[in-house]
Every structure is written in structure tokens, then in C-alpha cells.
Design a protein around this motif. Sequence first.
Motif, PDB file in Angstrom:
ATOM      1  N   MET A   1       0.841  -1.186   0.000  1.00  0.00           N
ATOM      2  CA  MET A   1       0.000   0.000   0.000  1.00  0.00           C
ATOM      3  C   MET A   1       0.880   1.240   0.000  1.00  0.00           C
ATOM      4  N   GLN A   2       0.660   2.122  -0.944  1.00  0.00           N
ATOM      5  CA  GLN A   2       1.408   3.369  -1.004  1.00  0.00           C
ATOM      6  C   GLN A   2       0.762   4.417  -0.107  1.00  0.00           C
ATOM      7  N   THR A   3       1.589   5.068   0.680  1.00  0.00           N
ATOM      8  CA  THR A   3       1.096   6.156   1.524  1.00  0.00           C
ATOM      9  C   THR A   3       1.071   7.442   0.703  1.00  0.00           C
ATOM     10  N   GLU A   4       0.427   8.465   1.237  1.00  0.00           N
ATOM     11  CA  GLU A   4       0.389   9.776   0.564  1.00  0.00           C
ATOM     12  C   GLU A   4       1.797  10.343   0.433  1.00  0.00           C
ATOM     13  N   LEU A   5       2.617  10.133   1.451  1.00  0.00           N
ATOM     14  CA  LEU A   5       3.998  10.599   1.409  1.00  0.00           C
ATOM     15  C   LEU A   5       4.762   9.919   0.282  1.00  0.00           C
ATOM     16  N   THR A   6       4.605   8.619   0.151  1.00  0.00           N
ATOM     17  CA  THR A   6       5.278   7.867  -0.914  1.00  0.00           C
ATOM     18  C   THR A   6       4.831   8.353  -2.284  1.00  0.00           C
ATOM     19  N   LYS A   7       3.536   8.539  -2.465  1.00  0.00           N
ATOM     20  CA  LYS A   7       3.003   9.025  -3.745  1.00  0.00           C
ATOM     21  C   LYS A   7       3.587  10.392  -4.086  1.00  0.00           C
ATOM     22  N   ALA A   8       3.693  11.269  -3.087  1.00  0.00           N
ATOM     23  CA  ALA A   8       4.220  12.611  -3.316  1.00  0.00           C
ATOM     24  C   ALA A   8       5.698  12.561  -3.685  1.00  0.00           C
ATOM     25  N   ILE A   9       6.475  11.715  -3.029  1.00  0.00           N
ATOM     26  CA  ILE A   9       7.900  11.583  -3.347  1.00  0.00           C
ATOM     27  C   ILE A   9       8.072  11.088  -4.783  1.00  0.00           C
ATOM     28  N   ILE A  10       7.284  10.099  -5.175  1.00  0.00           N
ATOM     29  CA  ILE A  10       7.358   9.570  -6.542  1.00  0.00           C
ATOM     30  C   ILE A  10       6.967  10.653  -7.544  1.00  0.00           C
ATOM     31  N   ALA A  11       5.964  11.455  -7.231  1.00  0.00           N
ATOM     32  CA  ALA A  11       5.545  12.533  -8.127  1.00  0.00           C
ATOM     33  C   ALA A  11       6.662  13.567  -8.302  1.00  0.00           C
ATOM     34  N   VAL A  12       7.365  13.890  -7.228  1.00  0.00           N
ATOM     35  CA  VAL A  12       8.492  14.825  -7.327  1.00  0.00           C
ATOM     36  C   VAL A  12       9.596  14.214  -8.186  1.00  0.00           C
ATOM     37  N   MET A  13       9.884  12.941  -7.992  1.00  0.00           N
ATOM     38  CA  MET A  13      10.913  12.267  -8.792  1.00  0.00           C
ATOM     39  C   MET A  13      10.552  12.290 -10.280  1.00  0.00           C
ATOM     40  N   LYS A  14       9.284  12.129 -10.607  1.00  0.00           N
ATOM     41  CA  LYS A  14       8.855  12.182 -12.004  1.00  0.00           C
ATOM     42  C   LYS A  14       8.957  13.595 -12.558  1.00  0.00           C
ATOM     43  N   ALA A  15       8.666  14.590 -11.741  1.00  0.00           N
ATOM     44  CA  ALA A  15       8.683  15.991 -12.179  1.00  0.00           C
ATOM     45  C   ALA A  15      10.105  16.516 -12.377  1.00  0.00           C
ATOM     46  N   VAL A  16      11.039  16.035 -11.566  1.00  0.00           N
ATOM     47  CA  VAL A  16      12.422  16.528 -11.622  1.00  0.00           C
ATOM     48  C   VAL A  16      13.306  15.425 -12.204  1.00  0.00           C
ATOM     49  N   LYS A  17      13.357  15.350 -13.510  1.00  0.00           N
ATOM     50  CA  LYS A  17      14.145  14.304 -14.164  1.00  0.00           C
ATOM     51  C   LYS A  17      15.599  14.721 -14.342  1.00  0.00           C
ATOM     52  N   GLY A  18      15.867  15.992 -14.405  1.00  0.00           N
ATOM     53  CA  GLY A  18      17.218  16.506 -14.578  1.00  0.00           C
ATOM     54  C   GLY A  18      17.199  18.012 -14.469  1.00  0.00           C
ATOM     55  N   ILE A  19      18.319  18.573 -14.110  1.00  0.00           N
ATOM     56  CA  ILE A  19      18.425  20.020 -13.995  1.00  0.00           C
ATOM     57  C   ILE A  19      19.546  20.462 -14.931  1.00  0.00           C
ATOM     58  N   GLU A  20      19.205  21.370 -15.827  1.00  0.00           N
ATOM     59  CA  GLU A  20      20.135  21.837 -16.847  1.00  0.00           C
ATOM     60  C   GLU A  20      21.349  22.534 -16.230  1.00  0.00           C
ATOM     61  N   LYS A  21      22.526  22.201 -16.741  1.00  0.00           N
ATOM     62  CA  LYS A  21      23.753  22.877 -16.308  1.00  0.00           C
ATOM     63  C   LYS A  21      23.795  24.226 -17.013  1.00  0.00           C
ATOM     64  N   SER A  22      23.438  25.277 -16.297  1.00  0.00           N
ATOM     65  CA  SER A  22      23.257  26.585 -16.920  1.00  0.00           C
ATOM     66  C   SER A  22      24.343  27.599 -16.571  1.00  0.00           C
ATOM     67  N   MET A  23      25.360  27.189 -15.839  1.00  0.00           N
ATOM     68  CA  MET A  23      26.397  28.154 -15.483  1.00  0.00           C
ATOM     69  C   MET A  23      27.776  27.580 -15.767  1.00  0.00           C
ATOM     70  N   THR A  24      28.733  28.487 -15.983  1.00  0.00           N
ATOM     71  CA  THR A  24      30.122  28.091 -16.184  1.00  0.00           C
ATOM     72  C   THR A  24      30.899  28.437 -14.926  1.00  0.00           C
ATOM     73  N   VAL A  25      31.641  27.469 -14.420  1.00  0.00           N
ATOM     74  CA  VAL A  25      32.446  27.644 -13.219  1.00  0.00           C
ATOM     75  C   VAL A  25      33.914  27.672 -13.635  1.00  0.00           C
ATOM     76  N   GLY A  26      34.657  28.657 -13.154  1.00  0.00           N
ATOM     77  CA  GLY A  26      36.066  28.766 -13.486  1.00  0.00           C
ATOM     78  C   GLY A  26      36.275  29.446 -14.827  1.00  0.00           C
ATOM     79  N   THR A  27      37.546  29.529 -15.218  1.00  0.00           N
ATOM     80  CA  THR A  27      37.881  30.182 -16.479  1.00  0.00           C
ATOM     81  C   THR A  27      38.901  29.353 -17.252  1.00  0.00           C
ATOM     82  N   GLY A  28      38.958  29.631 -18.543  1.00  0.00           N
ATOM     83  CA  GLY A  28      39.953  28.987 -19.400  1.00  0.00           C
ATOM     84  C   GLY A  28      39.833  27.477 -19.434  1.00  0.00           C
ATOM     85  N   SER A  29      40.995  26.811 -19.417  1.00  0.00           N
ATOM     86  CA  SER A  29      41.007  25.350 -19.511  1.00  0.00           C
ATOM     87  C   SER A  29      40.504  24.678 -18.236  1.00  0.00           C
TER      88      SER A  29
END
Length: 116
Positions: A1-29
Motif C-alpha cells: 500500500m502506497q502512503t500519501e507521502l510515498t506518492k508525493a515523493i514519486i511525483a516529485v521524482m517524475k517531475a524533476v528528471k534533470g536540472i540543466e547545467k546553466s552556469m560556467t564555473v572557473g575560467t579557461g582550460s
Amino acid sequence: MQTELTKAIIAVMKAVKGIEKSMTVGTGSNSFKGVSDKDVKNIIGEAMQNNGLCIIPIDIDAKTRVDRWTETGGQYGDKQKQSVFTEVKSKYLLMHESGESIEIVGYGHGVDSQDK
């Protein structure tokens, strides 16, 4: 039996599949693409909010060890060196709007030749 907490965690996992790497750290090589802390907080925070979840820290145990030594015989004489080891154990309470909750434990560590 899935609890409401479990369902919510799974929903978040489905919603957040990846986060785009949008910044550059450091300089040059030494530069690389990364994800900002702000982006992670915003994207995951929105998914959690949309699914009735919140998380709060309930315990943090941080320890730091500093080791210092002298390197001798270098081209420019003796040189002072240090290494900083930081270790953090944390505990969070993940709560759902239904009243269900679960404790989550985390661990992290790092070594730096300067400081943390």
C-alpha cells in the motif's frame, strides 16, 4: 500500500528528471559547466510544493580537522602547508500535508588545501 507521502515523493521524482547545467564555473582550460544552488532549490522546491511536501533540518553535526606541516627543501625554501577536512552529518524531516513524515539522513565531506 502506497502512503500519501510515498506518492508525493514519486511525483516529485517524475517531475524533476534533470536540472540543466546553466552556469560556467572557473575560467579557461579549468572551466566546467555546473548547476547553481539557486536553480536546484527553485526546481526541486516547486515540485515539492506542488506535491504537498516540505523539508526542514532537525540536526546537523559538523566536524573540521586542520592538519598543518612544513615541506622542506623546496626551490624557495621551506613552505607551510595545510589541509582542511570537513565532515557533515545531517538529519532532515520530510513532511507531507497529510501529516505523514519521515526522517532523512545525509553525509558529506570534503578536503581543501585552503579552508572551507
